[in-house]
Design an enzyme around this catalytic site. Structure first.
Site, PDB file in Angstrom:
ATOM      1  N   CYS A 142      -2.898  -3.188  -2.171  1.00  0.00           N
ATOM      2  CA  CYS A 142      -3.525  -4.420  -1.532  1.00  0.00           C
ATOM      3  C   CYS A 142      -3.402  -5.731  -2.398  1.00  0.00           C
ATOM      4  CB  CYS A 142      -4.640  -4.122  -0.894  1.00  0.00           C
ATOM      5  SG  CYS A 142      -4.729  -2.788  -0.181  1.00  0.00           S
ATOM      6  N   THR A 171       0.804  -1.188  -0.046  1.00  0.00           N
ATOM      7  CA  THR A 171       0.035   0.210  -0.061  1.00  0.00           C
ATOM      8  C   THR A 171       0.930   1.229  -0.020  1.00  0.00           C
ATOM      9  OG1 THR A 171      -1.925   1.046   1.141  1.00  0.00           O
ATOM     10  CG2 THR A 171      -0.187   0.367   2.389  1.00  0.00           C
ATOM     11  N   TYR A 172       0.142   2.367  -0.108  1.00  0.00           N
ATOM     12  CA  TYR A 172       0.845   3.727   0.026  1.00  0.00           C
ATOM     13  C   TYR A 172       0.424   4.551   1.108  1.00  0.00           C
ATOM     14  CZ  TYR A 172       2.057   8.557  -1.474  1.00  0.00           C
ATOM     15  OH  TYR A 172       2.315   9.939  -1.078  1.00  0.00           O
ATOM     16  N   HIS A 173       1.370   5.168   1.549  1.00  0.00           N
ATOM     17  CA  HIS A 173       1.135   6.135   2.842  1.00  0.00           C
ATOM     18  C   HIS A 173       1.705   7.761   2.333  1.00  0.00           C
ATOM     19  CE1 HIS A 173      -0.021   2.832   5.325  1.00  0.00           C
ATOM     20  NE2 HIS A 173       1.235   2.398   5.683  1.00  0.00           N
TER      21      HIS A 173
END
Length: 220
Positions: A177, A75-77
């Site tokens: 995901c 995922t990306y934050h």
């Protein structure tokens, strides 16, 4: 009986730093340590969960990639995404008359997001086969919140990432995901300017989470 929950607002902090702090907290806590929630945002970073496959990282560019110990895929934050890390002693639940399983903790996280978004008029829902929270917009399903946990010594860390008002472009550089073609969305897509703000959303998120799991002594 008071069931305490300590909430810490950490601002914007490096992913690796907070990750190490979560590990240290979990390793050092004992049966008397109150459960905690950490509210934080991270500078841009891709994180690979324990099940993460390299083929789902399409084009990271200059954004760093971290192999994490949480569950799930990649995922990306980034800024404008509300992270809520939950440091919960699951095994202690029985002492408080609560039997919290990992599945119940995941459900509590999902439902806290669903209830929070409902307060903004957004109809969101979880999916049993794909943890997280989703929104159907014009017949297209999009993901608005991702989940990933780690359980160590009967205690949880990591948590959820709710997209509030951020640059979603980096999600196009991965299969979010682990699902190719999965579209992401955020609260800002559904509300008026100014309403999509992490500082406004996070207390609602915490309140719903605490109510679902029966905490009655929440301390910010």
């Amino acid at each position: 009986m008071n069931i305490p929950l300590v909430v810490r607002r950490l601002g914007v902090q490096d992913y690796n730093q907070v990750w190490r702090q979560m590990q240290d907290f979990t390793d050092q806590r004992n049966e008397n340590t109150p459960d905690e929630i950490w509210l934080v945002q991270h500078p841009p970073v891709f994180t690979q969960g324990q099940a993460g496959k390299p083929e789902h990282l399409l084009n990271p560019g200059a954004i760093p990639v971290v192999r994490s110990d949480r569950g799930g895929q990649i995922t990306y934050h980034g800024p404008g995404q509300q992270i809520m890390y939950v440091l919960i002693d699951i095994k202690r639940g029985k002492a408080y008359g609560r039997d919290i399983s990992v599945r119940q903790l995941v459900s509590a996280l999902e439902q806290s997001v669903v209830k929070t978004l409902a307060g903004y008029g957004v109809n969101a829902y979880p999916k049993a086969e794909a943890p997280g929270v989703y929104v159907n917009t014009d017949g297209q399903e999009k993901k608005i919140c991702s989940l990933g946990l780690r359980i160590r010594h009967g205690c949880s860390f990591h948590g959820l990432a709710l997209n509030i008002n951020m640059d979603l472009t980096p999600f196009h550089h991965i299969n979010p995901c682990g699902y190719a073609g999965l579209e992401m969305c955020q609260l800002a897509d559904f509300v008026e300017n100014g309403e999509a703000d992490c500082d406004e959303v996070s207390p609602k998120l915490v309140t719903h989470f605490a109510e679902i799991l029966g905490y009655n002594a929440t301390k910010f």
